[in-house]
Motif scaffolding. Sequence first.
Motif, PDB file in Angstrom:
ATOM      1  N   UNK A  17       0.842  -1.201   0.000  1.00 19.66           N
ATOM      2  CA  UNK A  17       0.000   0.000   0.000  1.00 19.66           C
ATOM      3  C   UNK A  17       0.873   1.245   0.000  1.00 19.66           C
ATOM      4  N   UNK A  18       0.629   2.136  -0.953  1.00 22.34           N
ATOM      5  CA  UNK A  18       1.428   3.352  -1.041  1.00 22.34           C
ATOM      6  C   UNK A  18       0.911   4.461  -0.134  1.00 22.34           C
ATOM      7  N   UNK A  19      -0.401   4.597  -0.027  1.00 23.01           N
ATOM      8  CA  UNK A  19      -0.987   5.687   0.754  1.00 23.01           C
ATOM      9  C   UNK A  19      -0.757   5.453   2.241  1.00 23.01           C
ATOM     10  N   UNK A  20      -0.037   6.366   2.870  1.00 20.74           N
ATOM     11  CA  UNK A  20       0.321   6.192   4.277  1.00 20.74           C
ATOM     12  C   UNK A  20      -0.852   6.143   5.214  1.00 20.74           C
ATOM     13  N   UNK A  21      -1.827   7.027   5.025  1.00 19.68           N
ATOM     14  CA  UNK A  21      -2.994   7.048   5.904  1.00 19.68           C
ATOM     15  C   UNK A  21      -3.778   5.750   5.787  1.00 19.68           C
ATOM     16  N   UNK A  22      -3.988   5.295   4.562  1.00 21.86           N
ATOM     17  CA  UNK A  22      -4.733   4.045   4.358  1.00 21.86           C
ATOM     18  C   UNK A  22      -3.969   2.884   4.976  1.00 21.86           C
ATOM     19  N   UNK A  23      -2.653   2.867   4.805  1.00 18.01           N
ATOM     20  CA  UNK A  23      -1.843   1.781   5.351  1.00 18.01           C
ATOM     21  C   UNK A  23      -1.959   1.731   6.875  1.00 18.01           C
ATOM     22  N   UNK A 171      -3.507  19.230  -1.459  1.00 12.07           N
ATOM     23  CA  UNK A 171      -2.815  20.527  -1.438  1.00 12.07           C
ATOM     24  C   UNK A 171      -2.068  20.790  -0.138  1.00 12.07           C
ATOM     25  N   UNK A 172      -2.447  20.083   0.955  1.00 14.51           N
ATOM     26  CA  UNK A 172      -1.758  20.240   2.225  1.00 14.51           C
ATOM     27  C   UNK A 172      -0.910  18.999   2.497  1.00 14.51           C
ATOM     28  N   UNK A 173      -0.057  19.087   3.472  1.00 16.57           N
ATOM     29  CA  UNK A 173       0.836  17.965   3.791  1.00 16.57           C
ATOM     30  C   UNK A 173       0.078  16.909   4.587  1.00 16.57           C
ATOM     31  N   UNK A 174       0.176  15.666   4.111  1.00 16.96           N
ATOM     32  CA  UNK A 174      -0.398  14.520   4.827  1.00 16.96           C
ATOM     33  C   UNK A 174       0.756  13.815   5.527  1.00 16.96           C
ATOM     34  N   UNK A 175       0.918  13.993   6.836  1.00 19.58           N
ATOM     35  CA  UNK A 175       2.098  13.476   7.550  1.00 19.58           C
ATOM     36  C   UNK A 175       2.355  11.985   7.360  1.00 19.58           C
ATOM     37  N   UNK A 176       1.302  11.194   7.148  1.00 20.10           N
ATOM     38  CA  UNK A 176       1.484   9.745   7.026  1.00 20.10           C
ATOM     39  C   UNK A 176       1.748   9.291   5.597  1.00 20.10           C
ATOM     40  N   UNK A 177       1.842  10.239   4.664  1.00 23.97           N
ATOM     41  CA  UNK A 177       2.010   9.885   3.253  1.00 23.97           C
ATOM     42  C   UNK A 177       3.140  10.720   2.656  1.00 23.97           C
ATOM     43  N   UNK A 178       4.269  10.079   2.428  1.00 21.66           N
ATOM     44  CA  UNK A 178       5.450  10.786   1.927  1.00 21.66           C
ATOM     45  C   UNK A 178       5.222  11.442   0.569  1.00 21.66           C
ATOM     46  N   UNK A 179       4.267  10.930  -0.192  1.00 21.36           N
ATOM     47  CA  UNK A 179       4.020  11.475  -1.522  1.00 21.36           C
ATOM     48  C   UNK A 179       3.051  12.656  -1.498  1.00 21.36           C
ATOM     49  N   UNK A 180       2.663  13.065  -0.305  1.00 25.39           N
ATOM     50  CA  UNK A 180       1.753  14.207  -0.188  1.00 25.39           C
ATOM     51  C   UNK A 180       2.367  15.268   0.719  1.00 25.39           C
ATOM     52  N   UNK A 181       3.407  15.951   0.244  1.00 25.04           N
ATOM     53  CA  UNK A 181       4.059  16.979   1.062  1.00 25.04           C
ATOM     54  C   UNK A 181       3.374  18.343   0.976  1.00 25.04           C
ATOM     55  N   UNK A 182       2.314  18.456   0.169  1.00 24.62           N
ATOM     56  CA  UNK A 182       1.670  19.754  -0.051  1.00 24.62           C
ATOM     57  C   UNK A 182       2.154  20.361  -1.353  1.00 24.62           C
ATOM     58  N   UNK A 183       1.308  21.147  -2.006  1.00 25.62           N
ATOM     59  CA  UNK A 183       1.697  21.730  -3.293  1.00 25.62           C
ATOM     60  C   UNK A 183       2.736  22.829  -3.105  1.00 25.62           C
ATOM     61  N   UNK A 184       3.579  22.985  -4.116  1.00 24.12           N
ATOM     62  CA  UNK A 184       4.572  24.056  -4.136  1.00 24.12           C
ATOM     63  C   UNK A 184       4.204  25.034  -5.247  1.00 24.12           C
ATOM     64  N   UNK A 279      10.700  24.792   3.716  1.00 22.91           N
ATOM     65  CA  UNK A 279      10.099  24.315   4.957  1.00 22.91           C
ATOM     66  C   UNK A 279       8.859  23.480   4.647  1.00 22.91           C
ATOM     67  N   UNK A 280       8.349  22.734   5.607  1.00 29.33           N
ATOM     68  CA  UNK A 280       7.154  21.916   5.340  1.00 29.33           C
ATOM     69  C   UNK A 280       5.919  22.776   5.078  1.00 29.33           C
ATOM     70  N   UNK A 281       4.967  22.185   4.389  1.00 32.36           N
ATOM     71  CA  UNK A 281       3.670  22.844   4.182  1.00 32.36           C
ATOM     72  C   UNK A 281       2.804  22.643   5.412  1.00 32.36           C
ATOM     73  N   UNK A 282       1.762  23.420   5.522  1.00 28.76           N
ATOM     74  CA  UNK A 282       0.789  23.230   6.582  1.00 28.76           C
ATOM     75  C   UNK A 282       0.168  21.845   6.415  1.00 28.76           C
ATOM     76  N   UNK A 283      -0.093  21.163   7.506  1.00 24.36           N
ATOM     77  CA  UNK A 283      -0.636  19.804   7.444  1.00 24.36           C
ATOM     78  C   UNK A 283      -2.152  19.839   7.247  1.00 24.36           C
ATOM     79  N   UNK A 284      -2.712  18.690   6.905  1.00 23.03           N
ATOM     80  CA  UNK A 284      -4.166  18.598   6.759  1.00 23.03           C
ATOM     81  C   UNK A 284      -4.852  18.945   8.074  1.00 23.03           C
ATOM     82  N   UNK A 285      -4.281  18.515   9.164  1.00 24.20           N
ATOM     83  CA  UNK A 285      -4.852  18.850  10.468  1.00 24.20           C
ATOM     84  C   UNK A 285      -4.727  20.344  10.737  1.00 24.20           C
ATOM     85  N   UNK A 286      -3.580  20.909  10.381  1.00 23.19           N
ATOM     86  CA  UNK A 286      -3.393  22.345  10.557  1.00 23.19           C
ATOM     87  C   UNK A 286      -4.395  23.146   9.742  1.00 23.19           C
ATOM     88  N   UNK A 287      -4.691  22.662   8.535  1.00 26.23           N
ATOM     89  CA  UNK A 287      -5.666  23.352   7.686  1.00 26.23           C
ATOM     90  C   UNK A 287      -7.059  23.284   8.302  1.00 26.23           C
TER      91      UNK A 287
END
Length: 364
Positions: A17-23, A171-184, A279-287
């Motif tokens: 499983x690639x998606x960190x949250x799902x995993x 668009x925001x950083x998903x901490x459990x998914x390395x492929x979702x760092x947030x848009x640049x 620097x990191x993007x705002x997280x989904x929780x932060x949003x």
Amino acid sequence: MTGTSLSRAIGEYLSSIEAGNYRTNANSALRQWQQWLERKRSVSQLDDVKVIDCRRYARHLKRRVREGELKSSTAHTYYAYVRAFLGFCEADELITTNPAAVSRAQAELPENTADANRQFWSERDRKAILAFMDKRVERALDGEGISRERAYRDRALVRLLALSGVRGAEVFRAPADDKRPGITWEDVDIEGGAVRVFGKSREYEHAQLPKKAADALERYHRVFDPPTPRFPVFPTDHAPSKYRAVREQLDGDYSERRIETLLDENDIDDVIREHEIVIPAISTRGARNLMKRLCEGAGLDIDGEYLKPHGARRGLGHQLYSEGHAELAQSALRHASIATTHESYSNIRASETADRVDDVLDES
């Protein structure tokens, strides 16, 4: 292949499983199911899982719903993790059939009473929060309240959510998914009216960027002037994350002592800008927390809650679909097929059908 332990098979599935949250969620659900199997029937081998086990597990979930321990939607989600895992095992030829997919097993699941009309931003609420964000920018320009950069950033964030149909995790950083760092800023094409996101499909897609959202991003970009195109569009305000990014990215170019002196003698944001630190993007929780504060500031009370990021996507689709633009809704939301769009807004179709039936009956 025979003799595969449940633990090993679950491990192989999770590693695929690639998606960190799902995993993470799948791991929790499957380990609970595994413990239940071992406790109820001493099952530890994959080959020993039978249809009757899945049927009894579904009944176990139904009992937990009846006793108030689970919501019906959660019970269905737990079972879906098991069904997906066993489907993987079938595809990998570890078992011949998927016992959880058999109808007599699934028949024992509780009725799914989840509300199909989950929160969405109504047109009225969307207009209210957008108007509030505009006034917030005006106050910042007059030197009241927050900084200009923050006001422009937050307005761009709300407009992007409200008007583009993007998902928060895109668009925001998903901490459990390395492929979702947030848009640049590299992902944003203001002139082309598009933003590149890592979609639910686990592939990169281009979400539509209407003019009002593009204008807000363009003005925010002009005010903020990011140090590098690789900089996140919505950067975090978390100070420890900023300091950690500086230390990690300057390591190798400067000694540890030099870095610490640099941080002691300068404002952290100045160091980030001068050295083009990403620097990191705002997280989904932060949003979500930001949206909660903004709704409080705007005086918006949505049934005791707030305007959640994903509700913006639902609200956009709801308005487009209800106004007769099903294909436009499909395109804006990037649904793979029009059938998905129809299913998502089946309540609107039912309402329209009821109106037409009333018209026919009134004429008879």
